[in-house]
Motif scaffolding. Structure first.
Motif, short mmCIF file in Angstrom:
data_model
loop_
_atom_site.label_atom_id
_atom_site.label_comp_id
_atom_site.label_asym_id
_atom_site.label_seq_id
_atom_site.Cartn_x
_atom_site.Cartn_y
_atom_site.Cartn_z
N GLN A 1 1.19 -0.71 -0.24
CA GLN A 1 0.04 0.11 0.23
C GLN A 1 0.47 1.24 0.19
OE1 GLN A 1 -3.55 -0.15 -0.47
NE2 GLN A 1 -2.95 -2.30 -0.55
N ILE A 2 2.00 1.00 -0.52
CA ILE A 2 2.91 2.65 -0.43
C ILE A 2 2.94 3.24 -1.88
CG2 ILE A 2 5.55 2.78 -0.31
CD1 ILE A 2 6.18 0.96 1.73
N SER A 3 2.81 2.39 -2.87
CA SER A 3 3.24 2.99 -3.84
C SER A 3 2.10 2.32 -5.75
CB SER A 3 4.42 3.06 -4.34
OG SER A 3 4.57 3.95 -5.95
N ARG A 4 1.95 2.29 -6.19
CA ARG A 4 1.35 2.09 -7.22
C ARG A 4 2.68 1.29 -7.81
NH1 ARG A 4 -1.80 7.04 -7.57
NH2 ARG A 4 -3.94 6.32 -6.98
N GLU A 5 3.45 1.45 -7.51
CA GLU A 5 4.72 0.78 -8.30
C GLU A 5 5.17 -0.19 -7.37
OE1 GLU A 5 7.96 3.40 -9.89
OE2 GLU A 5 6.75 4.82 -10.74
N HIS A 6 5.85 -1.32 -8.10
CA HIS A 6 5.90 -2.43 -7.06
C HIS A 6 7.41 -1.97 -5.98
CE1 HIS A 6 7.01 -6.08 -5.75
NE2 HIS A 6 7.98 -6.48 -5.42
N VAL A 7 6.84 -2.22 -4.42
CA VAL A 7 7.86 -1.89 -3.63
C VAL A 7 8.85 -3.42 -2.89
CG1 VAL A 7 7.99 -0.76 -1.36
CG2 VAL A 7 7.34 -0.17 -3.44
N LYS B 1 11.15 -3.85 -0.44
CA LYS B 1 10.84 -3.30 1.02
C LYS B 1 10.78 -2.04 1.58
CE LYS B 1 15.41 -5.26 2.19
NZ LYS B 1 16.09 -6.20 2.14
N PRO B 2 10.19 -1.41 2.62
CA PRO B 2 9.44 -0.44 2.96
C PRO B 2 10.93 0.47 3.36
CG PRO B 2 8.12 -2.10 3.89
CD PRO B 2 8.94 -2.76 3.43
N ALA B 3 11.93 -0.22 3.68
CA ALA B 3 13.44 0.87 3.61
C ALA B 3 13.46 0.91 2.26
CB ALA B 3 14.53 -0.66 4.72
N ASP B 4 13.17 0.57 0.70
CA ASP B 4 13.85 1.09 -0.11
C ASP B 4 13.63 2.23 -0.28
OD1 ASP B 4 15.50 -1.20 0.11
OD2 ASP B 4 13.90 -2.26 -1.22
N VAL B 5 12.84 2.46 0.07
CA VAL B 5 11.81 3.92 -0.11
C VAL B 5 11.28 5.09 0.76
CG1 VAL B 5 10.67 3.26 -1.82
CG2 VAL B 5 9.24 2.81 0.14
N LEU B 6 11.24 4.11 2.38
CA LEU B 6 10.70 4.93 3.84
C LEU B 6 12.19 5.30 4.30
CD1 LEU B 6 7.66 4.09 4.16
CD2 LEU B 6 7.49 6.05 2.52
N ARG B 7 11.83 6.19 5.46
CA ARG B 7 13.18 5.95 6.50
C ARG B 7 12.06 6.25 8.05
NH1 ARG B 7 14.55 11.12 3.94
NH2 ARG B 7 16.18 10.47 3.05
N ILE B 8 12.83 6.22 8.56
CA ILE B 8 12.17 6.30 10.32
C ILE B 8 12.09 7.96 10.75
CG2 ILE B 8 12.47 5.56 12.65
CD1 ILE B 8 12.29 3.43 10.75
N GLY B 9 11.10 8.43 10.88
CA GLY B 9 10.79 9.68 11.15
C GLY B 9 10.80 10.59 9.97
N GLN B 10 10.34 9.61 8.62
CA GLN B 10 9.58 10.48 7.99
C GLN B 10 8.27 10.87 7.94
OE1 GLN B 10 10.40 8.14 4.16
NE2 GLN B 10 8.94 9.68 2.59
N GLU B 11 7.59 11.38 7.77
CA GLU B 11 6.43 12.38 7.52
C GLU B 11 6.07 12.05 6.17
OE1 GLU B 11 4.09 16.40 8.12
OE2 GLU B 11 4.88 15.75 10.10
#
Length: 402
Positions: free
Chosen positions: A308-314, A316-326
């Protein structure tokens, strides 16, 4: 020698005294370094300064006056000049020793000023008798600096008394421990689970804070400091700070505290605040391979599944997000019974690649570092023209008429 009648003189000459005997006399003369006593004997008694006090600088005329009654102990019946050598100091020391012995046997609480701070403890004096209080018996907690006790009057009991070895040991710690136990018992009698109480932060550790409740300490664990996540208790509380807590649990003498008041529970009315379809903003709190947990309110985490992160394939979450990101996301599922909330960034197309976020952050940082130039035009000060000065009119000379 003082004046007396014939019968008194007979009594005086018939009276005998012995070394070690305690007598009482009347001061008939006093000098800075000597006291003369009429002890009802054929010879007067003499008390030197050294036998009156340990203070070699004292002026005896300032502490004793003619006519004063004074007890003393006979050291020597005849000093060679026909005078009786007396001591006041040793008699007083014996009386003090007797008093301290009784205090030791009865557990009496004594009070005296600290006269000296030593490396290993404190020295107090009662009637010229020195009592030593070891550093380990000064307080019920470790004292790094004993200097604060200098000249302070303190209470203690005697836990060792051996005057022959000049070893008299005082103990202040025992009194403090007993007082703490008494206050603790009183506190435990009047509090119960659920009570709201105020306390003072006494000590802070990595796992929580100890709160002085006025008789006993309670533990405010790090997990009970907030409905949200707390990484470091020292960032929230300071020693000496007054806090309002409630009693969460009491086990024997251990008291567990909390500031997570039920009325402040973020799950109250959660079905209204986090209904499906609601757009929320939160920060990435932690990540796993299958998704990221987003804190959408203090103490409320929602799952953003990797799908549910992106319409493109992801991958792992760590590939596209970071801790603390809003992030901004849509609530797609709410399970109040299990307290589970699911989010979707894909549903509102709010996913922004990290490259763009990094570029945006770099641009904002660069703009912040650029000096601000004030482009407000500066008006040049108007130049005042000097006022015209008219030259005085000159009258043409009038020719004398011949």
């Amino acid at each position: 020698m003082s004046e007396m009648n014939f019968e008194q003189m007979l009594d005086e000459f018939s009276k005998t005294i012995r070394n070690g005997e305690v007598v009482e006399g009347t001061v008939i003369d006093v000098k800075p370094d000597e006291i003369v006593l009429n002890i009802g004997y054929k010879a007067d008694g003499i008390i030197t300064r050294n036998e009156y006090t340990n203070d070699s600088s004292v002026d005896l005329t300032t502490v004793v006056a003619v006519g004063d009654k004074l007890p003393a102990k006979v050291l020597k019946v005849n000093d060679g000049d026909g005078q009786v050598v007396l001591t006041y100091k040793r008699l007083a020391a014996e009386k003090t020793s007797k008093r301290l012995e009784e205090a030791f046997e009865n557990g009496e609480v004594l009070r005296a000023p600290v006269t000296q701070v030593l490396k290993g403890g404190l020295s107090v004096v009662i009637d010229d008798t020195r009592i030593f209080i070891p550093a380990s018996l000064v307080s019920d907690v470790y004292e790094r600096d004993l200097g604060k006790y200098q000249d302070q009057e303190i209470e203690f009991i005697l836990t060792e008394f051996n005057p022959h070895r000049r070893r008299i040991i005082g103990n202040r710690k025992q009194l403090l421990v007993e007082e703490k136990e008494r206050k603790q018992a009183e506190l435990l009698e009047r509090i119960e689970v659920g009570d709201v109480i105020e306390g003072v932060v006494k000590n802070i550790t990595d796992f929580g804070a100890f709160i002085d409740l006025g008789g006993a300490d309670g533990l405010l664990h790090i997990s009970e400091m907030s409905w949200g996540r707390v990484d470091n208790p020292k960032k929230i509380y300071k020693v000496g700070q007054t806090v309002r807590v409630f009693i969460k649990d009491i086990r024997d003498t251990r008291i567990a505290l909390s500031v997570k008041f039920p009325e402040d529970n973020p799950w109250n009315n959660a079905s209204e605040k986090f209904a499906p379809g609601t757009i929320v903003t939160g920060r990435i709190a932690r990540m796993t391979d299958f998704g990221a947990f987003v804190e959408i309110a203090p103490g409320v985490d929602a799952l953003l599944h990797v799908s549910q992160i992106s319409r493109e394939h992801v991958d792992k979450p760590a590939d596209v997000l970071r801790i603390g990101q809003e992030i901004e996301a849509k609530i797609v599922d709410f399970n109040e019974a299990d307290r589970k909330i699911s989010l979707s960034m894909k549903a509102i197309g709010s996913y922004v690649p990290l490259e763009e976020l990094d570029a945006q952050a770099a641009e904002e940082e660069a703009q912040a570092e650029e000096p601000v130039v004030d482009e407000t035009p500066v008006e040049e000060p108007a130049v005042e023209e000097a006022p015209e000065v008219s030259e005085p009119e000159t009258e043409e000379p009038v020719a004398d008429e011949e």
